[in-house]
Design a protein around this motif. Structure first.
Motif, PDB file in Angstrom:
ATOM      1  N   ILE A 203       0.864  -1.185   0.000  1.00  0.00           N
ATOM      2  CA  ILE A 203       0.000   0.000   0.000  1.00  0.00           C
ATOM      3  C   ILE A 203       0.893   1.226   0.000  1.00  0.00           C
ATOM      4  CG2 ILE A 203      -1.776   1.310   1.230  1.00  0.00           C
ATOM      5  CD1 ILE A 203      -2.623  -1.292   2.610  1.00  0.00           C
ATOM      6  N   LEU A 204       0.712   2.091  -0.981  1.00  0.00           N
ATOM      7  CA  LEU A 204       1.493   3.328  -1.046  1.00  0.00           C
ATOM      8  C   LEU A 204       0.542   4.516  -0.963  1.00  0.00           C
ATOM      9  CD1 LEU A 204       4.068   2.460  -3.875  1.00  0.00           C
ATOM     10  CD2 LEU A 204       4.280   2.136  -1.397  1.00  0.00           C
ATOM     11  N   ILE A 205       0.811   5.390  -0.001  1.00  0.00           N
ATOM     12  CA  ILE A 205      -0.018   6.568   0.225  1.00  0.00           C
ATOM     13  C   ILE A 205       0.874   7.807   0.301  1.00  0.00           C
ATOM     14  CG2 ILE A 205      -1.871   5.296   1.381  1.00  0.00           C
ATOM     15  CD1 ILE A 205      -0.707   6.139   4.061  1.00  0.00           C
ATOM     16  N   PRO A 206       0.340   8.982   0.009  1.00  0.00           N
ATOM     17  CA  PRO A 206       1.189  10.184  -0.036  1.00  0.00           C
ATOM     18  C   PRO A 206       1.755  10.581   1.323  1.00  0.00           C
ATOM     19  CG  PRO A 206      -1.141  10.748  -0.366  1.00  0.00           C
ATOM     20  CD  PRO A 206      -1.039   9.269  -0.443  1.00  0.00           C
ATOM     21  N   GLU A 207       1.182  10.077   2.399  1.00  0.00           N
ATOM     22  CA  GLU A 207       1.647  10.456   3.736  1.00  0.00           C
ATOM     23  C   GLU A 207       2.912   9.722   4.177  1.00  0.00           C
ATOM     24  OE1 GLU A 207      -2.836  11.055   3.621  1.00  0.00           O
ATOM     25  OE2 GLU A 207      -1.399   9.549   2.914  1.00  0.00           O
ATOM     26  N   ILE A 208       3.292   8.673   3.451  1.00  0.00           N
ATOM     27  CA  ILE A 208       4.459   7.880   3.836  1.00  0.00           C
ATOM     28  C   ILE A 208       5.416   7.786   2.648  1.00  0.00           C
ATOM     29  CG2 ILE A 208       5.267   5.599   4.561  1.00  0.00           C
ATOM     30  CD1 ILE A 208       2.644   5.230   6.051  1.00  0.00           C
ATOM     31  N   THR A 209       6.648   8.225   2.845  1.00  0.00           N
ATOM     32  CA  THR A 209       7.656   8.188   1.793  1.00  0.00           C
ATOM     33  C   THR A 209       8.095   6.746   1.544  1.00  0.00           C
ATOM     34  OG1 THR A 209       8.430  10.380   2.439  1.00  0.00           O
ATOM     35  CG2 THR A 209       9.894   9.069   1.069  1.00  0.00           C
ATOM     36  N   TYR A 210       8.236   6.390   0.283  1.00  0.00           N
ATOM     37  CA  TYR A 210       8.588   5.030  -0.084  1.00  0.00           C
ATOM     38  C   TYR A 210       9.851   5.010  -0.943  1.00  0.00           C
ATOM     39  CZ  TYR A 210       7.157   6.008  -4.854  1.00  0.00           C
ATOM     40  OH  TYR A 210       7.092   6.524  -6.119  1.00  0.00           O
ATOM     41  N   THR A 211      10.395   3.814  -1.139  1.00  0.00           N
ATOM     42  CA  THR A 211      11.452   3.598  -2.123  1.00  0.00           C
ATOM     43  C   THR A 211      11.062   2.409  -2.996  1.00  0.00           C
ATOM     44  OG1 THR A 211      12.767   2.064  -0.774  1.00  0.00           O
ATOM     45  CG2 THR A 211      13.202   4.428  -0.504  1.00  0.00           C
ATOM     46  N   ILE A 212      11.445   2.465  -4.249  1.00  0.00           N
ATOM     47  CA  ILE A 212      11.179   1.352  -5.169  1.00  0.00           C
ATOM     48  C   ILE A 212      11.900   0.095  -4.683  1.00  0.00           C
ATOM     49  CG2 ILE A 212      11.420   0.499  -7.527  1.00  0.00           C
ATOM     50  CD1 ILE A 212       9.388   2.696  -7.358  1.00  0.00           C
ATOM     51  N   ASP A 213      13.102   0.268  -4.149  1.00  0.00           N
ATOM     52  CA  ASP A 213      13.861  -0.892  -3.663  1.00  0.00           C
ATOM     53  C   ASP A 213      13.113  -1.625  -2.564  1.00  0.00           C
ATOM     54  OD1 ASP A 213      15.901  -0.458  -5.443  1.00  0.00           O
ATOM     55  OD2 ASP A 213      17.186   0.600  -4.012  1.00  0.00           O
ATOM     56  N   GLN A 214      12.440  -0.872  -1.680  1.00  0.00           N
ATOM     57  CA  GLN A 214      11.703  -1.513  -0.600  1.00  0.00           C
ATOM     58  C   GLN A 214      10.490  -2.262  -1.157  1.00  0.00           C
ATOM     59  OE1 GLN A 214      13.007  -1.449   2.430  1.00  0.00           O
ATOM     60  NE2 GLN A 214      11.436  -2.863   3.174  1.00  0.00           N
ATOM     61  N   VAL A 215       9.857  -1.693  -2.167  1.00  0.00           N
ATOM     62  CA  VAL A 215       8.725  -2.364  -2.813  1.00  0.00           C
ATOM     63  C   VAL A 215       9.207  -3.655  -3.481  1.00  0.00           C
ATOM     64  CG1 VAL A 215       7.022  -2.184  -4.660  1.00  0.00           C
ATOM     65  CG2 VAL A 215       7.412  -0.236  -3.128  1.00  0.00           C
ATOM     66  N   CYS A 216      10.346  -3.579  -4.187  1.00  0.00           N
ATOM     67  CA  CYS A 216      10.886  -4.771  -4.853  1.00  0.00           C
ATOM     68  C   CYS A 216      11.307  -5.832  -3.829  1.00  0.00           C
ATOM     69  CB  CYS A 216      12.073  -4.375  -5.736  1.00  0.00           C
ATOM     70  SG  CYS A 216      11.621  -3.401  -7.193  1.00  0.00           S
ATOM     71  N   HIS A 217      11.779  -5.381  -2.693  1.00  0.00           N
ATOM     72  CA  HIS A 217      12.152  -6.323  -1.628  1.00  0.00           C
ATOM     73  C   HIS A 217      10.933  -7.119  -1.174  1.00  0.00           C
ATOM     74  CE1 HIS A 217      14.148  -7.955   1.910  1.00  0.00           C
ATOM     75  NE2 HIS A 217      13.108  -7.541   2.641  1.00  0.00           N
ATOM     76  N   LYS A 218       9.794  -6.464  -1.074  1.00  0.00           N
ATOM     77  CA  LYS A 218       8.569  -7.163  -0.680  1.00  0.00           C
ATOM     78  C   LYS A 218       8.183  -8.191  -1.742  1.00  0.00           C
ATOM     79  CE  LYS A 218       4.784  -8.020   1.625  1.00  0.00           C
ATOM     80  NZ  LYS A 218       4.815  -8.696   2.944  1.00  0.00           N
ATOM     81  N   ILE A 219       8.302  -7.826  -3.001  1.00  0.00           N
ATOM     82  CA  ILE A 219       7.976  -8.758  -4.086  1.00  0.00           C
ATOM     83  C   ILE A 219       8.904  -9.970  -4.036  1.00  0.00           C
ATOM     84  CG2 ILE A 219       7.926  -9.029  -6.603  1.00  0.00           C
ATOM     85  CD1 ILE A 219       7.226  -5.998  -6.709  1.00  0.00           C
ATOM     86  N   THR A 349      -2.167  -1.199  11.788  1.00  0.00           N
ATOM     87  CA  THR A 349      -2.808  -2.448  11.392  1.00  0.00           C
ATOM     88  C   THR A 349      -2.132  -3.030  10.152  1.00  0.00           C
ATOM     89  OG1 THR A 349      -4.931  -1.768  12.329  1.00  0.00           O
ATOM     90  CG2 THR A 349      -4.975  -3.509  10.661  1.00  0.00           C
ATOM     91  N   ALA A 350      -1.905  -2.163   9.163  1.00  0.00           N
ATOM     92  CA  ALA A 350      -1.261  -2.626   7.931  1.00  0.00           C
ATOM     93  C   ALA A 350       0.116  -3.213   8.225  1.00  0.00           C
ATOM     94  CB  ALA A 350      -1.162  -1.476   6.934  1.00  0.00           C
ATOM     95  N   ARG A 351       0.885  -2.510   9.022  1.00  0.00           N
ATOM     96  CA  ARG A 351       2.224  -3.021   9.365  1.00  0.00           C
ATOM     97  C   ARG A 351       2.118  -4.340  10.124  1.00  0.00           C
ATOM     98  NH1 ARG A 351       5.770   0.939   8.009  1.00  0.00           N
ATOM     99  NH2 ARG A 351       5.176   3.139   8.293  1.00  0.00           N
ATOM    100  N   GLY A 352       1.143  -4.424  11.024  1.00  0.00           N
ATOM    101  CA  GLY A 352       0.958  -5.642  11.791  1.00  0.00           C
ATOM    102  C   GLY A 352       0.583  -6.842  10.937  1.00  0.00           C
ATOM    103  N   LEU A 353      -0.013  -6.583   9.798  1.00  0.00           N
ATOM    104  CA  LEU A 353      -0.395  -7.651   8.856  1.00  0.00           C
ATOM    105  C   LEU A 353       0.734  -7.993   7.884  1.00  0.00           C
ATOM    106  CD1 LEU A 353      -4.021  -6.476   8.025  1.00  0.00           C
ATOM    107  CD2 LEU A 353      -3.384  -8.453   9.395  1.00  0.00           C
ATOM    108  N   GLY A 354       1.843  -7.290   8.014  1.00  0.00           N
ATOM    109  CA  GLY A 354       2.982  -7.551   7.122  1.00  0.00           C
ATOM    110  C   GLY A 354       2.871  -6.864   5.779  1.00  0.00           C
ATOM    111  N   ILE A 355       1.952  -5.905   5.671  1.00  0.00           N
ATOM    112  CA  ILE A 355       1.811  -5.164   4.414  1.00  0.00           C
ATOM    113  C   ILE A 355       2.959  -4.174   4.269  1.00  0.00           C
ATOM    114  CG2 ILE A 355       0.337  -3.567   3.125  1.00  0.00           C
ATOM    115  CD1 ILE A 355      -2.068  -4.806   4.618  1.00  0.00           C
ATOM    116  N   CYS A 356       3.517  -4.121   3.103  1.00  0.00           N
ATOM    117  CA  CYS A 356       4.610  -3.180   2.832  1.00  0.00           C
ATOM    118  C   CYS A 356       4.036  -1.807   2.536  1.00  0.00           C
ATOM    119  CB  CYS A 356       5.437  -3.676   1.653  1.00  0.00           C
ATOM    120  SG  CYS A 356       6.671  -2.482   1.052  1.00  0.00           S
ATOM    121  N   LEU A 357       4.517  -0.786   3.236  1.00  0.00           N
ATOM    122  CA  LEU A 357       4.102   0.591   2.992  1.00  0.00           C
ATOM    123  C   LEU A 357       5.179   1.378   2.271  1.00  0.00           C
ATOM    124  CD1 LEU A 357       2.267   1.366   6.357  1.00  0.00           C
ATOM    125  CD2 LEU A 357       1.288   0.580   4.201  1.00  0.00           C
TER     126      LEU A 357
END
Length: 359
Positions: A203-219, A349-357
């Motif tokens: 889940i990517l939202i404007p309130e939380i800064t993300y990196t593509i590398d972190q998204v790829c790590h989840k994949i 909740t999202a973090r607790g479910l293991g969802i990548c932000l």
């Protein structure tokens, strides 16, 4: 209490639940107080017309509106009356025309259904022209600062959740990363709520800064667990990794959010090699039958707005707080928008479910 004539308009983007609110206003105003209700067409544009574009509303006319999407009165999200675009390209202050037509119609009060931008314009008109205004919050983004619910949000979340439910199967069948891009002009409420409800992995939202590398790590993490597909949901207002907004500009020079999903898909494919697909939900989130919760919220807001007029409490917005409808000054409602709290319940909740932000 004397017989009153009240006006009602819907302003800004359309959404599910507007007709249910109109219906509730008419039921309460006519059925309880015996008042007359005039529907104003196309928001403030109806009051700029000569003669004003209005329609009498009666219980029989609105009775079947409970499940109807959109707004029977029409709406607009352009044409600021304080800086109205003229044919020659100039801007003209036409606020006094609206004020004059309001009084010409013999209205005792006006109910405006809209988001914070619409409420700000209507309040300015009300203060300038002695208009008795009551506001009802409406926005699928759910970012009005003083209310837990705004009309339109629940149905939009339901629609986005259903889309995720459907995308799960095709993502799994083809071992793909599928990205769902949803609305959210300034806040990520739709994305975080639908993402949790729909079982998104990212889940990517404007309130939380993300990196593509972190998204790829989840994949990659899911692949190592034997799960060769991944489902992501992203708010349209999320920026690129470099902090740039992704916008589309049409031939009229109007810019709108759109394209962050494709940007992410290209970057993920380039860096991880994963096959990616994008679905942009767009205005599907605004349309359709309102959810049961939407109808309840709209009904409660409509009744409460009429009651405020009966009590002659103006310059106020009805809101949902602590499981009940209360009213607050409109100035408080438009003072700040309600973003997703990065430390709030839904993010935890999202973090607790293991969802990548993405962070």
């Amino acid at each position: 209490m004397g017989r009153k004539r009240i006006g009602i308009l819907t302003s800004g983007g359309d959404c599910a639940g507007l007709n249910a609110a109109i219906r509730a206003v008419v039921y309460r105003a006519m059925g309880t107080y015996g008042w007359e209700v005039l529907g104003i067409r196309q928001a403030t544009l109806g009051l700029l017309a000569n003669p004003p574009q209005v329609m009498p509303l009666e219980i029989e006319k609105v009775d079947a509106l409970l499940t109807a999407g959109g707004t029977m009165l029409g709406t607009t999200n352009k044409g600021d009356p304080f800086a109205y675009p003229m044919p020659d390209g100039s801007l003209c202050d036409r606020s006094e025309e609206i004020i004059s037509n309001y009084h010409q119609l013999g209205l005792d009060a006006l109910i405006g259904i809209g988001g914070d931008g619409s409420a700000a314009i209507l309040r300015r008109l009300a203060q300038q022209g002695n208009i008795n205004l009551v506001a009802i919050p409406k926005t699928i983004d759910n970012d009005v600062g003083v209310t837990e619910h705004s009309i339109g949000f629940d149905t939009a979340v339901n629609t986005a959740t259903e889309a995720l439910d459907r995308l799960h199967f095709t993502a799994a069948s083809h071992s793909r990363v599928i990205i769902l891009e949803v609305m959210g002009r300034d806040a990520g409420h739709i994305a975080i709520s639908a993402g949790i409800a729909g079982g998104a992995d990212i889940i990517l939202i404007p309130e939380i800064t993300y990196t593509i590398d972190q998204v790829c790590h989840k994949i990659k993490e899911r692949q190592e667990q034997g799960k060769n597909y991944c489902l992501a949901i992203v708010s349209e207002a999320v920026r690129t990794e470099d902090g740039e907004s992704v916008m589309n500009t049409n031939r009229l020079g109007q810019s709108r959010y759109g394209g962050i999903g494709q940007y992410l898909a290209d970057e993920i494919c380039h860096r991880s090699g994963a096959e990616t697909r994008v679905t942009v939900l767009g205005h599907i989130q605004r349309g359709g039958t309102p959810s049961p919760l939407e109808r309840v919220t709209a009904a409660a807001f409509g009744v409460a707005a009429v009651d405020l007029i009966a009590e002659e409490k103006y310059d106020r917005m009805v809101t949902w707080q602590n499981r009940q409808v209360v009213s607050v000054p409109i100035s408080d409602a438009i003072a700040q928008y309600r973003a997703v709290d990065p430390d709030g319940t839904l993010v935890r909740t999202a973090r607790g479910l293991g969802i990548c932000l993405g962070d």
